[in-house]
Write an enzyme that holds these catalytic residues in place. Structure first.
Site, PDB file in Angstrom:
ATOM      1  N   GLN A 237      -7.234  -1.855  51.552  1.00 57.64           N
ATOM      2  CA  GLN A 237      -7.241  -1.941  49.907  1.00 57.64           C
ATOM      3  C   GLN A 237      -7.213  -1.210  48.914  1.00 57.64           C
ATOM      4  O   GLN A 237      -6.508  -0.175  49.048  1.00 57.64           O
ATOM      5  CB  GLN A 237      -8.805  -2.126  50.070  1.00 57.64           C
ATOM      6  CG  GLN A 237     -10.038  -2.790  51.708  1.00 57.64           C
ATOM      7  CD  GLN A 237     -11.411  -3.025  52.279  1.00 57.64           C
ATOM      8  OE1 GLN A 237     -11.858  -2.050  51.478  1.00 57.64           O
ATOM      9  NE2 GLN A 237     -11.916  -4.020  52.566  1.00 57.64           N
TER      10      GLN A 237
ATOM     11  N   GLU B 142     -14.712 -20.733  50.272  1.00 57.30           N
ATOM     12  CA  GLU B 142     -16.491 -21.142  50.964  1.00 57.30           C
ATOM     13  C   GLU B 142     -17.427 -20.280  50.202  1.00 57.30           C
ATOM     14  O   GLU B 142     -16.971 -19.026  50.351  1.00 57.30           O
ATOM     15  CB  GLU B 142     -16.536 -21.187  52.216  1.00 57.30           C
ATOM     16  CG  GLU B 142     -17.406 -21.879  52.866  1.00 57.30           C
ATOM     17  CD  GLU B 142     -17.466 -21.972  54.414  1.00 57.30           C
ATOM     18  OE1 GLU B 142     -18.309 -20.651  54.648  1.00 57.30           O
ATOM     19  OE2 GLU B 142     -16.744 -22.525  54.431  1.00 57.30           O
TER      20      GLU B 142
ATOM     21  N   CYS C  13     -13.061 -17.510  55.309  1.00 54.33           N
ATOM     22  CA  CYS C  13     -13.077 -15.998  55.947  1.00 54.33           C
ATOM     23  C   CYS C  13     -12.432 -15.223  55.100  1.00 54.33           C
ATOM     24  O   CYS C  13     -10.751 -15.705  55.335  1.00 54.33           O
ATOM     25  CB  CYS C  13     -13.737 -15.508  57.045  1.00 54.33           C
ATOM     26  SG  CYS C  13     -15.314 -15.926  57.665  1.00 54.33           S
TER      27      CYS C  13
END
Length: 543
Positions: free
Chosen positions: A407, A433, A399
């Site tokens: 951001q 992932e 994650c």
């Protein structure tokens, strides 16, 4: 305006008024997920069709356009495992355009008043297609250059100058084979008669020539042929593992987990509006504000409880080892087994902003790398990424999240760059992932593009010959997995096949776009400031 005589139930669809990014009224189609009554007035929780779930919200009846109300269609009764029949109301069928995966076709919604709004162009659905793909279907992590939803990271290349490279490759090499990316197949280039097609596309040992416009600052690179790698993963990447360590199982989605359950989170000096559901305790979900200690991430129900907690909390930084510091930026390595409470609290916070990953309370198999920004009050969390202690599929990130207040400031790329620096120290190549979120996909795509172009433009020619490089060499230098290198080169539309050999063509648009992007990228990882010793977890009994 909702008609009080019409009973709007869960599953209904109708246009709902909302403001777009330009603060203009629009009426996108939305589905009613829940209905509640507050102080004698009904409120409706709506999901805007084909919009990201983070835009879901509670709306008042005045924002509903009842003239285009669609009631849910009932499914035919079907036998269950017990032999009993069951039926439930389902959402109205999507129109045929929606059933196809062509996200570029707009489906206008024209209410009786207001502004006519086509389905907005978003990059959100790119990842969801990968999530819906069958595990048996080869789906690489990046869309190809012909995908209609790709973001124009760089301008498309113009026709380059004429060149005549040497044709010294084997005759049995053919043009690039197609790659299936996120449910979108690239159109294969027809083979020339009399030639055998290779099973995969560009071999990772295949040396490629890189051409640019004639310019003193622009090198040219050539990839001569090499022996094909025996690794079956060199060509078309295998399907992403849908049962990965933190990949959510969408088959268990219900109406509860589809709805945001936390209204607001106060974390230090920031107040955050969660995007998605997170399994905080039920009694906390009714609070107007959930308070978190910004150092230990413990959740508390009131400001008074937080103030009392801060008098007892001695932490001023995440628990664990500080393995990197440069300026005000630090990284802490946290073992999910040794610091289980902190790791679980971190996962609960992250789930508010990650939809494609699920939360496991068993954090033992994971390491967490938390990035912080330092000031006089302590080390404030900016973002983090987690990784498995032992990954059988070369995953270096499970994650990854940059908190919303930080951001669009370069911290996301810094997290990605740090994950690859760790892979370099470990002597491995890595990949995130799958599936990635929409924002994660954009960040990785941008990082891979800039990293690979940086290497290609730094290549020097030898004896007047164009520089040469292989896919394997790019992978070894960057620690980016070979499949990601190939998909990025294809996404940038750099690979061409000319006179029996593969060439990379860098146009002036690509070069100028890359230089502009690198000028804006001020935050970089300094390997000299990294103090990290990898552990061999396979030799440890239980981590």
């Amino acid at each position: 305006m909702a008609d009080p005589q019409v009973d709007i139930v869960e599953g209904c669809r109708l246009p709902v008024l909302r403001k777009n990014q330009e603060n203009e009224d629009e009426w996108p189609l939305a589905e009613i997920l829940s209905v509640k009554e507050l102080t004698g007035r009904k409120l409706y929780y709506v999901h805007y069709i084909d919009f990201n779930k983070r835009l879901d919200e509670w709306v008042t009846p005045e924002r509903l356009d009842m003239k285009k109300l669609q009631f849910p269609k009932k499914e035919a009764k079907t036998p269950t495992k017990n032999g009993l029949s069951e039926s439930r109301p389902s959402s109205p069928e999507r129109d045929p355009v929606r059933k196809s995966l062509d996200l570029s076709l707009p489906t206008p919604t024209t209410p009786s008043r207001g502004k006519t709004v086509p389905t907005p162009k978003r990059k959100v659905e790119t990842v969801s297609l990968a999530a819906q793909a069958s595990p048996a279907t080869p789906v690489p992590s990046l869309p190809g250059p012909t995908e209609t939803t790709q973001a124009s990271v760089y301008p498309s290349a113009r026709d380059t100058n004429t060149f005549t490279p040497k044709s010294n490759t084997r005759d049995d090499h053919d043009q690039l084979s197609s790659l299936t990316t996120n449910g979108t197949a690239r159109r294969p280039i027809p083979s020339q008669p009399g030639r055998k097609r290779k099973a995969n596309c560009v071999g990772t040992d295949e040396i490629i020539k890189v051409f640019q416009y004639n310019s003193p600052r622009c090198p040219s690179v050539y990839l001569p042929p090499g022996e094909d790698s025996q690794d079956s993963s060199d060509g078309i990447p295998s399907a992403p593992r849908m049962t990965g360590s933190l990949v959510s199982d969408r088959s268990h989605d219900d109406i509860v987990t589809r709805m945001k359950n936390i209204d607001c989170i106060e974390l230090g000096r920031h107040r955050l509006k969660p995007w998605y559901f997170s399994p905080y305790p039920q009694e906390l979900t009714t609070l107007p504000i959930l308070y978190l200690c910004e150092f230990c991430l413990k959740y508390l129900k009131s400001l008074k409880c937080l103030q009392r907690h801060l008098t007892k909390c001695n932490l001023r930084h995440p628990p664990g080892n500080e393995i990197y510091r440069k300026g005000t930026i630090s990284f802490f390595e946290i073992d999910g087994r040794k610091n289980k409470t902190y790791s679980q609290n971190l996962c609960l916070l992250a789930k508010c902003f990650l939809d494609h990953k699920t939360l496991y309370y068993d954090t033992d198999p994971f390491l967490f790398y938390v990035m912080t920004e330092y000031d006089s009050k302590g080390f404030h969390i900016v973002g983090y990424f987690s990784k498995e202690k032992e990954s059988t599929e070369d995953y270096n990130v499970a994650c990854i999240l940059t908190l919303p207040p930080y951001q669009r400031r370069g911290y996301g790329k810094l997290l990605i760059e740090f994950s690859y620096e760790l892979s370099k120290v470990e002597g491995k190549t890595g990949t995130p992932e799958k599936p990635l979120s929409d924002l994660g996909l954009l960040s990785y795509r941008s990082y891979w593009s800039q990293t690979i172009l940086e290497i290609l433009m730094d290549l020097k020619s030898d004896n007047g010959e164009r520089p040469q490089i292989t896919i394997n060499e790019i992978s070894e230098i960057t620690s980016v997995k070979k499949e990601d290198v190939i998909s990025t080169l294809q996404y940038l539309n750099l690979i061409n096949y000319y006179k029996g050999q593969y060439i990379l063509t860098l146009s002036e648009d690509i070069v100028e776009g890359h230089e502009r992007a690198m000028q804006k990228r001020h935050l970089r990882i300094d390997p000299k400031c990294l103090h990290f010793t990898p552990k061999d977890w396979s030799k440890r009994g239980k981590w």
